[in-house]
Design a protein around this motif. Structure first.
Motif, PDB file in Angstrom:
ATOM      1  N   LYS A 178       0.941  -1.055   0.119  1.00  0.00           N
ATOM      2  CA  LYS A 178      -0.041  -0.031  -0.118  1.00  0.00           C
ATOM      3  C   LYS A 178       0.946   1.284   0.152  1.00  0.00           C
ATOM      4  O   LYS A 178       0.482   2.077  -0.905  1.00  0.00           O
ATOM      5  CB  LYS A 178      -0.968  -0.023   1.429  1.00  0.00           C
TER       6      LYS A 178
ATOM      7  N   ILE B 152       0.672   4.027  -3.013  1.00  0.00           N
ATOM      8  CA  ILE B 152       0.498   5.726  -2.868  1.00  0.00           C
ATOM      9  C   ILE B 152       1.663   6.657  -3.323  1.00  0.00           C
ATOM     10  O   ILE B 152       1.625   7.699  -3.740  1.00  0.00           O
ATOM     11  CB  ILE B 152      -0.056   6.103  -1.502  1.00  0.00           C
TER      12      ILE B 152
ATOM     13  N   GLU C 113       2.428  -6.847   5.297  1.00  0.00           N
ATOM     14  CA  GLU C 113       2.418  -5.349   5.488  1.00  0.00           C
ATOM     15  C   GLU C 113       3.642  -4.978   5.919  1.00  0.00           C
ATOM     16  O   GLU C 113       3.963  -3.741   5.962  1.00  0.00           O
ATOM     17  CB  GLU C 113       1.538  -5.034   6.894  1.00  0.00           C
TER      18      GLU C 113
ATOM     19  N   SER D  33       4.922   8.084   3.315  1.00  0.00           N
ATOM     20  CA  SER D  33       3.676   7.069   3.493  1.00  0.00           C
ATOM     21  C   SER D  33       3.165   7.004   4.630  1.00  0.00           C
ATOM     22  O   SER D  33       2.269   6.730   5.317  1.00  0.00           O
ATOM     23  CB  SER D  33       3.976   5.832   2.454  1.00  0.00           C
TER      24      SER D  33
ATOM     25  N   VAL E  29       1.205   9.712   6.041  1.00  0.00           N
ATOM     26  CA  VAL E  29      -0.223   9.661   5.595  1.00  0.00           C
ATOM     27  C   VAL E  29      -0.957   8.576   6.401  1.00  0.00           C
ATOM     28  O   VAL E  29      -1.977   9.114   6.910  1.00  0.00           O
ATOM     29  CB  VAL E  29      -0.113   9.135   4.117  1.00  0.00           C
ATOM     30  N   PHE E  30      -0.362   7.419   6.671  1.00  0.00           N
ATOM     31  CA  PHE E  30      -1.212   6.454   7.503  1.00  0.00           C
ATOM     32  C   PHE E  30      -1.401   7.000   9.070  1.00  0.00           C
ATOM     33  O   PHE E  30      -2.420   6.762   9.647  1.00  0.00           O
ATOM     34  CB  PHE E  30      -0.543   5.254   7.443  1.00  0.00           C
TER      35      PHE E  30
ATOM     36  N   LYS F 220      -4.102   9.303   8.952  1.00  0.00           N
ATOM     37  CA  LYS F 220      -5.554   8.435   8.852  1.00  0.00           C
ATOM     38  C   LYS F 220      -5.875   8.189   9.952  1.00  0.00           C
ATOM     39  O   LYS F 220      -7.155   7.768  10.626  1.00  0.00           O
ATOM     40  CB  LYS F 220      -5.216   7.443   7.834  1.00  0.00           C
ATOM     41  N   ASN F 221      -4.819   7.443  10.949  1.00  0.00           N
ATOM     42  CA  ASN F 221      -5.239   6.623  12.155  1.00  0.00           C
ATOM     43  C   ASN F 221      -5.622   7.561  13.382  1.00  0.00           C
ATOM     44  O   ASN F 221      -6.088   7.173  14.230  1.00  0.00           O
ATOM     45  CB  ASN F 221      -4.044   5.587  12.460  1.00  0.00           C
TER      46      ASN F 221
ATOM     47  N   VAL G  46      -5.648   9.983  -2.812  1.00  0.00           N
ATOM     48  CA  VAL G  46      -5.379   9.187  -1.781  1.00  0.00           C
ATOM     49  C   VAL G  46      -6.183   9.562  -0.608  1.00  0.00           C
ATOM     50  O   VAL G  46      -6.594   8.660   0.219  1.00  0.00           O
ATOM     51  CB  VAL G  46      -3.770   9.645  -1.441  1.00  0.00           C
TER      52      VAL G  46
ATOM     53  N   GLU H  36      -9.194   7.454  -1.055  1.00  0.00           N
ATOM     54  CA  GLU H  36      -9.085   5.953  -0.950  1.00  0.00           C
ATOM     55  C   GLU H  36      -8.586   5.633   0.677  1.00  0.00           C
ATOM     56  O   GLU H  36      -9.264   4.519   0.907  1.00  0.00           O
ATOM     57  CB  GLU H  36      -7.559   5.755  -1.891  1.00  0.00           C
ATOM     58  N   LEU H  37      -8.327   6.421   1.246  1.00  0.00           N
ATOM     59  CA  LEU H  37      -8.025   6.232   2.810  1.00  0.00           C
ATOM     60  C   LEU H  37      -8.957   6.711   3.531  1.00  0.00           C
ATOM     61  O   LEU H  37      -9.083   6.503   4.780  1.00  0.00           O
ATOM     62  CB  LEU H  37      -6.425   6.663   3.025  1.00  0.00           C
TER      63      LEU H  37
ATOM     64  N   LEU I 278      -9.421   9.713   4.397  1.00  0.00           N
ATOM     65  CA  LEU I 278      -9.028  11.177   5.228  1.00  0.00           C
ATOM     66  C   LEU I 278      -9.915  12.167   5.022  1.00  0.00           C
ATOM     67  O   LEU I 278     -10.380  12.424   3.842  1.00  0.00           O
ATOM     68  CB  LEU I 278      -7.474  11.373   4.559  1.00  0.00           C
TER      69      LEU I 278
END
Lengths: 678, 338
Positions: free
Chosen positions: A410, A414, A432, A442, A445-446, A449-450, A550, A553-554, A556
């Protein structure tokens, strides 16, 4: 590996008055790592759980621990070899042929007849069950019992199922198959060692027996096998066939061939004691290697050199003898030490120092301060810079994150990174985490999101390693710095992140005029919303707003702006900064604010540079405000700037400032058709 | 008018001033007694009419009078000063200044480095993606020996790609820096290597990447006594002044003798086994390792120790982190607590 040793069983081989707790406290200081004692209900006994390090497989048994405990405590070790009566004549025929003498060191066999395959007596089955072994039948149970007691694997074959009364220790043939005692069919190859009869393999040597020669209810005559094998070969076969048996885990650590005989005797003893059976052969014993014991010359001065205490020749001798070494003192106070057969870990004089030290007791060695020369070596320069930069970033309100070095597909997707651009781990814990990351964006970014559902606003940074692969070499491994924030207005968060960068550069005295951002598209950023970061004509990183694609997709919800800088390049710039004193003007600056109406797409930098170039007396130009909306025509914006005028030699008069002001107005009007807003 | 009359006149003005100051405001007094139209100012103009011999004296007296009045006015002003009302609410919350947080791993790395720097150690860092050679072979691990299993290693290559260095792996311990350090400089060596290491494991107590610190001291006449000296210092600084520790014989291929160090945290500590926390391994550098680093074991000796950063920190401080995986999960609610 851990072994479980019931206290009562231990006491069959160690004459001791000590309690289990006393032993558990004492033994770890000198050798066996007693991890805990548990009360076993079935045996109504204390059971020691002891960790065995790979070098001390000789301790992985009741007798092994008893021997060691005896050396440590001085309590008497009670073990003696079984004394059996062998018949005068061989009742059954059995030939033993070791074809591969490299991989099989010894093969001991004893034949017993008139056996009955019954259930085990309670005392025996209880001990096995208490230690987690199922009781199967007397013969199998005895083999397991001897493994626990002596730490040596043995096997029992049904004599009448061995074709041709021949035992051959040979390499397997490629593709040869065997069905194990558990009923699994295993395909072998020429690297595997097998025990075979005239026709077929009957056991995978040192790993697992075959079903074709297993004892069953009708078995009357058995062959006890206690053999010795080359450890690495056992290990390879066990791993390849995924047969991690107890036998393999012992053999692969290197058991002494000398122990094989005792193990076979003990199995024979237990069988004949517990059934009406008779020994029906001699001890059949084929040995292929020299079993002469190793000798080491030991100069006890080495004790002082490595331990810092003087342990005399006599003291050393006494300690080593307790552990089963034989010692002679020669004329020069040198010890001639014979290593006992069961110690496959002792080869050199310094190995003996460890034996002496642990029995002597590390607690008895006095502490000393380092008194030698202090090395004249600086700390790693990059680490020092990391410390400074972290302090600055934390100081201005950013929170530091640490993330795992590995990423999955992933992240590559991205970032638009090809798998060939990252280092791949061949045995990852999960997909992963199969690549070593080459960037921090990246991960950032995650992170957003989290976290975005839990906190309104995140201001984060990370300063950790990334890995850029090189062919047939270690990767380029260097620290990367990432700074990021989120919010609802792309321009605003972009300026926040840029602001952190400027603050950082300011802190280290970089002239901000040397910082240049040039629009350039990069994934995972939105088109026309990312830029390269240049300082002094060196490209050091990039910054941008995470793209709409992105974000969708995530899932966000808020915009995220992320910056990433090659930390080594940054350090190279910071290192070059030298500070020098600039004279302080005695005269105060004149400060004027102006608002100009300009086209909406005019870049601030272009505007600012024009103003600066109007006069040498302009020392600084700052942005105060940008305004669009009511009162401003569409396609235009109002830019308010603050100009600092200063002459190093005098205070400027209003007239002088007015004169420069007119020049500014004219220049901006000519260049950008700007008009002064009044 | 003569000087005597001049004096008398001023004295009379002062008498009325004393009465007026009870009733008039400071500003009114200023105008009445020192203002442009005041009696005092008109008297100053009269000085020119006095005989020349008396003018100087008159000027002096006039000045004294003016100073006296001004002083009294100043005094009155400060006495009468009324406080301005800013409507200050001191109980309102302060303006928010963002608070940054340094990761607990960084904090601990620095804490450890600082302890050792006091003893003349220097801090270095060695590759995380490492050759099998530095991680195992040069450290006296026999080829394909079960001891290697204990290290649960991640591999980049399935077979050797370099005839001397073998395959690339993710280093499972900071000990891989030992031979690298020896290749870099000659004794005396007093290195502290703090780096990220990798193990193929993941549980509430285990991370697949974490930090270790490795101490390496090589010099003439170094022995276990010196290693114990460092231990005394470190456990007291890092854990507490009364910390007890014990040394348990253990096995590592790269040290001989080898042992593990346990510190006493008390039976109620959940991270400890029966009160003892195993903080890591240590020992005298194995002669084969010295040789691999080009150092003559007959001339020099040394000790080494390698201990985890995070687990040790989290076990001792009453932090109560039972699942340490959160360290690398970038959860802001965790990060902001340190």
């Amino acid at each position: 590996m851990n072994v479980n040793i019931p206290f009562s069983w231990l006491k069959e081989f160690l004459k001791t008055e000590r309690t289990a707790e006393e032993l558990a406290k004492l033994l770890p200081l000198h050798g066996p790592q007693v991890e805990k004692i548990t009360k076993n209900e079935l045996l109504n006994d204390d059971v020691f759980e002891i960790e065995i390090t790979p070098n001390r497989i000789d301790m992985a048994s009741v007798v092994g621990i008893a021997r060691e405990a005896s050396a440590i405590t001085g309590d008497k070790f009670l073990f003696s070899e079984p004394n059996l009566n062998f018949p005068n004549n061989q009742k059954y025929e059995l030939s033993i042929n070791i074809e591969n003498t490299e991989k099989c060191y010894r093969y001991c066999a004893i034949i017993i007849d008139n056996v009955e395959v019954t259930k085990s007596p309670t005392w025996l089955s209880k001990r096995l069950e208490a230690l987690g072994h199922n009781s199967i039948n007397l013969l199998v149970d005895i083999s397991n019992y001897v493994l626990i007691e002596l730490g040596y694997p043995t096997h029992v074959f049904d004599y009448e199922k061995i074709a041709g009364s021949q035992i051959i220790v040979r390499n397997a043939k490629n593709g040869e198959k065997i069905t194990t005692l558990d009923g699994d069919v295993k395909e072998l190859n020429e690297n595997d060692l097998v025990i075979a009869d005239r026709e077929k393999p009957i056991a995978i040597a040192g790993v697992k027996g075959g079903i074709n020669t297993a004892v069953d209810a009708n078995t009357k005559i058995v062959v006890i096998e206690a053999a010795s094998f080359e450890p690495y070969s056992i290990r390879k076969t066990a791993r390849r066939l995924d047969l991690h048996t107890d036998a393999a885990s012992y053999f692969e650590k290197g058991l002494s061939p000398i122990s094989a005989k005792v193990a076979s005797l003990r199995v024979a003893e237990l069988i004949t004691q517990n059934t009406n059976s008779q020994i029906a052969s001699n001890l059949i014993d084929v040995t292929t290697i020299d079993t002469t014991l190793r000798k080491i010359n030991f100069n006890p001065n080495l004790n002082e050199r490595l331990l810092g205490v003087n342990i005399t020749t006599q003291e050393s001798k006494e300690i080593l003898e307790k552990l089963g070494f034989e010692c002679l003192i020669n004329d020069n106070k040198i010890l001639e030490v014979t290593v006992p057969f069961f110690r496959n870990d002792i080869w050199h004089d310094y190995d003996l120092v460890e034996e002496i030290a642990r029995i002597y007791g590390y607690q008895n060695i006095p502490s000393k301060n380092l008194d030698g020369e202090i090395p004249n070596v600086e700390d790693d320069e990059i680490i020092e810079w990391e410390n400074s930069v972290r302090d600055v970033l934390v100081g201005c309100g950013l929170t530091e994150q640490f993330s795992v070095s590995m990423v999955g597909d992933k992240a590559l997707e991205i970032m638009g990174i090809e798998p060939s651009e990252v280092l791949e781990i061949i045995n990852p814990l999960s997909v992963e985490y199969k690549y070593m990351r080459r960037e921090l964006i990246s991960t950032m970014v995650f992170t957003f999101k989290n976290n975005e559902d839990y906190v309104e606003k995140l201001n984060l940074f990370e300063l950790n390693m990334v890995y850029h692969p090189k062919e047939n070499d270690l990767p380029d491994e260097f620290p990367m710095l990432s700074i990021a924030t989120n919010g609802r207005n792309p321009q605003e968060i972009f300026l926040e992140v840029k602001g952190y960068l400027e603050y950082l550069l300011n802190k280290f005295d970089v002239n901000l005029d040397d910082l240049i951002l040039k629009l350039n598209d990069h994934l995972p950023f939105e088109k026309n919303a990312s830029a390269d970061i240049w300082i002094n004509n060196e490209l050091i990183g990039k910054i941008g707003i995470v793209s709409d694609i992105v974000m969708k997709e995530l899932g966000l919800k808020k915009y995220v702006c992320i910056l990433e800088i090659n930390f080594l390049k940054l350090v190279n710039i910071l290192k070059e900064i030298t500070k020098s004193f600039k004279p302080i003007s005695k005269f105060p600056p004149a400060i004027r604010d102006y608002s100009f109406i300009v086209k909406e797409n005019l870049l601030w930098n272009d505007l600012k540079n024009e103003v600066v170039n109007v006069s040498k007396l302009i020392t600084n130009v700052e942005l105060i405000d940008i305004y669009t909306g009511k009162g401003i025509e569409k396609g235009y914006k109002s830019v308010t700037l603050r100009v600092f005028f200063q002459d190093p030699n005098k205070t400027l008069t209003d007239e002088e400032v007015e004169e420069i002001t007119s020049k500014i107005i004219k220049r901006l009007s000519d260049k950008f058709s700007a008009t002064l807003r009044t | 008018m003569n000087l005597e009359e001049f004096k008398q006149k001023l004295s009379n003005i002062f008498s009325t001033f004393k009465k007026d100051k009870e009733v008039l405001s400071v500003d009114e007094l200023k105008i009445k007694y020192l203002g442009r139209k005041s009696e005092f100012v008109s008297m100053l103009r009269l000085i020119g009419t006095l005989p020349i011999s008396e003018r100087k004296e008159a000027g002096k007296i006039a000045n004294e009078f003016k100073n006296k009045i001004e002083k009294l006015l100043e005094k009155l002003e400060s006495e009468n000063n009324q406080p301005k009302n800013y409507n200050l609410d001191v109980t309102l919350p302060g303006k928010k200044v963002p608070v940054g947080h340094m990761h607990i791993t960084t904090q601990t790395i620095r804490e450890v480095a600082d302890i050792f720097k006091k003893l003349g150690f220097y801090q270095v860092r060695y590759p995380e993606v490492e050759w099998d050679y530095y991680a195992f072979t040069a450290l006296n691990f026999p080829e394909d020996h079960p001891a290697r299993d204990e290290w649960e290693t991640f591999f980049i290559d399935s077979k050797p790609i370099n005839s001397k260095y073998g395959a690339r792996i993710l280093t499972p311990h900071t000990s891989s820096g030992q031979v690298r350090e020896m290749e870099k400089r000659k004794p005396p060596i007093r290195m502290i290597n703090i780096s990220r290491v990798y193990r193929r494991q993941m549980s509430v107590r285990h991370l697949m990447n974490f930090y270790q610190f490795e101490g390496l001291v090589i010099d003439k006449n170094i022995n276990i006594g010196h290693l114990k000296g460092i231990l005394d210092f470190f456990v007291k600084k890092f854990i507490g002044p009364d910390t007890k520790y014990r040394i348990r014989p253990y096995h590592f291929p790269f040290t001989e003798p080898s042992f593990e160090v346990d510190v006493w945290l008390g039976k109620e500590n959940k991270m400890a086994k029966d009160g003892w926390l195993e903080i890591g391994g240590a020992g005298m550098v194995h002669p084969n390792v010295l040789r691999a680093g080009g150092i003559d074991p007959n001339e020099y000796s040394g000790y080494a120790f390698g201990w985890g950063i995070e687990r040790n920190k989290l076990s001792i401080g009453g932090i109560n982190l039972e699942d340490i995986r959160i360290l690398y999960q970038t959860d802001i609610r965790f990060l902001e607590q340190f």
